[in-house]
Scaffold this active site. Structure first.
Site, PDB file in Angstrom:
ATOM      1  N   GLU A 104      10.832  -7.255  -9.578  1.00 33.12           N
ATOM      2  CA  GLU A 104       9.980  -5.813 -10.169  1.00 33.12           C
ATOM      3  C   GLU A 104      10.978  -5.114 -10.713  1.00 33.12           C
ATOM      4  O   GLU A 104      11.808  -4.258 -10.506  1.00 33.12           O
ATOM      5  CB  GLU A 104       9.569  -5.030  -8.757  1.00 33.12           C
ATOM      6  CG  GLU A 104       8.900  -6.123  -7.619  1.00 33.12           C
ATOM      7  CD  GLU A 104       8.046  -4.905  -6.904  1.00 33.12           C
ATOM      8  OE1 GLU A 104       6.820  -5.071  -6.859  1.00 33.12           O
ATOM      9  OE2 GLU A 104       8.681  -4.483  -6.099  1.00 33.12           O
ATOM     10  N   HIS A 158      12.958  -2.939  -1.707  1.00 38.91           N
ATOM     11  CA  HIS A 158      11.868  -2.287  -2.413  1.00 38.91           C
ATOM     12  C   HIS A 158      12.567  -1.091  -3.431  1.00 38.91           C
ATOM     13  O   HIS A 158      13.386  -0.531  -3.027  1.00 38.91           O
ATOM     14  CB  HIS A 158      10.796  -1.864  -2.080  1.00 38.91           C
ATOM     15  CG  HIS A 158       9.884  -1.386  -2.984  1.00 38.91           C
ATOM     16  ND1 HIS A 158       9.732  -0.288  -3.562  1.00 38.91           N
ATOM     17  CD2 HIS A 158       8.647  -2.295  -3.617  1.00 38.91           C
ATOM     18  CE1 HIS A 158       8.744  -0.418  -4.412  1.00 38.91           C
ATOM     19  NE2 HIS A 158       7.992  -1.429  -4.482  1.00 38.91           N
ATOM     20  N   SER A 189       3.028  -2.781 -12.022  1.00 38.12           N
ATOM     21  CA  SER A 189       1.861  -2.483 -12.736  1.00 38.12           C
ATOM     22  C   SER A 189       1.045  -3.877 -13.307  1.00 38.12           C
ATOM     23  O   SER A 189       0.548  -3.831 -14.265  1.00 38.12           O
ATOM     24  CB  SER A 189       2.154  -1.800 -14.105  1.00 38.12           C
ATOM     25  OG  SER A 189       2.857  -0.484 -13.782  1.00 38.12           O
ATOM     26  N   TRP A 244       0.675  -1.283   0.084  1.00 37.95           N
ATOM     27  CA  TRP A 244      -0.061   0.012   0.055  1.00 37.95           C
ATOM     28  C   TRP A 244       0.878   1.255  -0.178  1.00 37.95           C
ATOM     29  O   TRP A 244       0.302   2.316  -0.320  1.00 37.95           O
ATOM     30  CB  TRP A 244      -0.931   0.037   1.186  1.00 37.95           C
ATOM     31  CG  TRP A 244      -2.068  -1.160   1.219  1.00 37.95           C
ATOM     32  CD1 TRP A 244      -2.127  -2.105   0.286  1.00 37.95           C
ATOM     33  CD2 TRP A 244      -2.995  -1.521   2.041  1.00 37.95           C
ATOM     34  NE1 TRP A 244      -3.162  -2.888   0.453  1.00 37.95           N
ATOM     35  CE2 TRP A 244      -3.862  -2.411   1.687  1.00 37.95           C
ATOM     36  CE3 TRP A 244      -3.541  -0.787   3.329  1.00 37.95           C
ATOM     37  CZ2 TRP A 244      -4.926  -3.053   2.372  1.00 37.95           C
ATOM     38  CZ3 TRP A 244      -4.542  -1.191   4.021  1.00 37.95           C
ATOM     39  CH2 TRP A 244      -5.173  -2.276   3.551  1.00 37.95           C
ATOM     40  N   GLY A 279       1.237  -2.828  -6.167  1.00 42.95           N
ATOM     41  CA  GLY A 279       0.982  -1.630  -5.892  1.00 42.95           C
ATOM     42  C   GLY A 279      -0.269  -1.000  -5.916  1.00 42.95           C
ATOM     43  O   GLY A 279      -1.389  -1.120  -5.258  1.00 42.95           O
ATOM     44  N   GLY A 280      -0.193  -0.216  -6.935  1.00 46.63           N
ATOM     45  CA  GLY A 280      -1.496   0.530  -7.341  1.00 46.63           C
ATOM     46  C   GLY A 280      -2.890  -0.232  -7.224  1.00 46.63           C
ATOM     47  O   GLY A 280      -3.907   0.440  -6.545  1.00 46.63           O
TER      48      GLY A 280
END
Ligand code: PGA
Length: 258
Positions: free
Chosen positions: A174, A102, A220, A14, A241-242
């Protein structure tokens, strides 16, 4: 390679989003909406400030099997580290998981490989599940360095990690250029990178641990591309994520792995 029997994971990062009320509401909806999805591990990583509220709220309504993680900790157990939180503190808040390495910690905050390694080892030593994130920048990708960058970050990040902690270690590949940009690696490109990651894990730890370890894709991931990515043989779920900030899209991504 030996037969794989890996339980997939869908994890929601988040980041620094949502207020407390929104975080609690999202956690509750994810918990109730995914409680039948026992064959995928579901982990949420709220902002540290909301862990306590989320934890108590889920305890009230039932976690539905959703697990809690922290986006970051400091590797020392206590002391003069202003602004940091320890692994014991996040465990006390109900966390069983930790993210390390990250790309936003590496590239925005400036964490180098040795700090990522210290945090990874400390998290594992504390008994947490650790998701070590790796991935190349656009420049590195265009220079054909994807696998070399991943290998360097894996070797450095995993130095000194004991074998008996490997069952609690997860890797997230990622590509930096895919994070938050709406650009995703093609399923083939992602699979190739994941396969190379697994080869490095095999060189480091041997065939069986490398076969058993989960390697997640992040960058994504959305409901409309998740199934194709997750169908790849070396992709064991995603770090989202988003799309994890809305219950319906996160649940749709969980569904895509089943
Ligand atoms: P994104 O973020 O899904 O918004 O690209 C992924 C991540 O940073 O873990």
């Amino acid at each position: 390679m030996s037969t794989a029997n890996r339980t997939p994971i869908v994890a929601g990062n988040w980041k620094m989003n949502l207020n407390r009320e929104e975080a609690v509401a999202l956690a509750r909806t994810v918990a109730s909406g995914s409680k039948g999805m026992q064959s995928v591990e579901r982990v949420i990583f709220p902002a540290a400030a909301h862990l306590d509220a989320v934890r108590y709220s889920l305890a009230e309504v039932g976690t539905g099997g959703v697990q809690l993680g922290a986006q970051n900790t400091w590797h020392e157990p206590n002391g003069a580290f202003t602004g940091e939180i320890s692994n014991e503190m996040i465990k006390d808040l109900g966390c069983g998981w930790l993210l390390t390495g990250h790309s936003e910690r590496r590239h925005v905050v400036g964490e180098a490989d040795d700090l990522v390694n210290a945090k990874t080892r400390a998290g594992l030593e504390a008994g947490l599940h650790v998701v070590l994130c790796i991935g190349e920048t656009l420049e590195q990708r265009e220079a054909g360095q994807t696998d070399a960058v991943n290998e360097r970050q894996l070797r450095a990040g995993l130095e000194g990690v004991p074998r008996d902690a490997l069952s609690r270690l997860v890797i997230a590949y990622e590509p930096v250029w895919a994070i938050g940009t709406g650009k995703t690696a093609t399923p083939d490109d992602a699979q190739n990178a994941h396969h190379a990651v697994r080869k490095v894990l095999e060189a480091l730890f041997g065939q069986q641990p490398a076969t058993d370890m989960r390697v997640l894709y992040g960058g994504s991931v959305k409901p409309n591309n998740a199934a194709d990515l997750f169908a790849q043989p070396d992709i064991d779920g995603g770090l989202i994520g988003g799309a994890s900030l809305k219950a319906d899209s996160f649940l749709a991504i969980c569904q895509a792995v089943l």
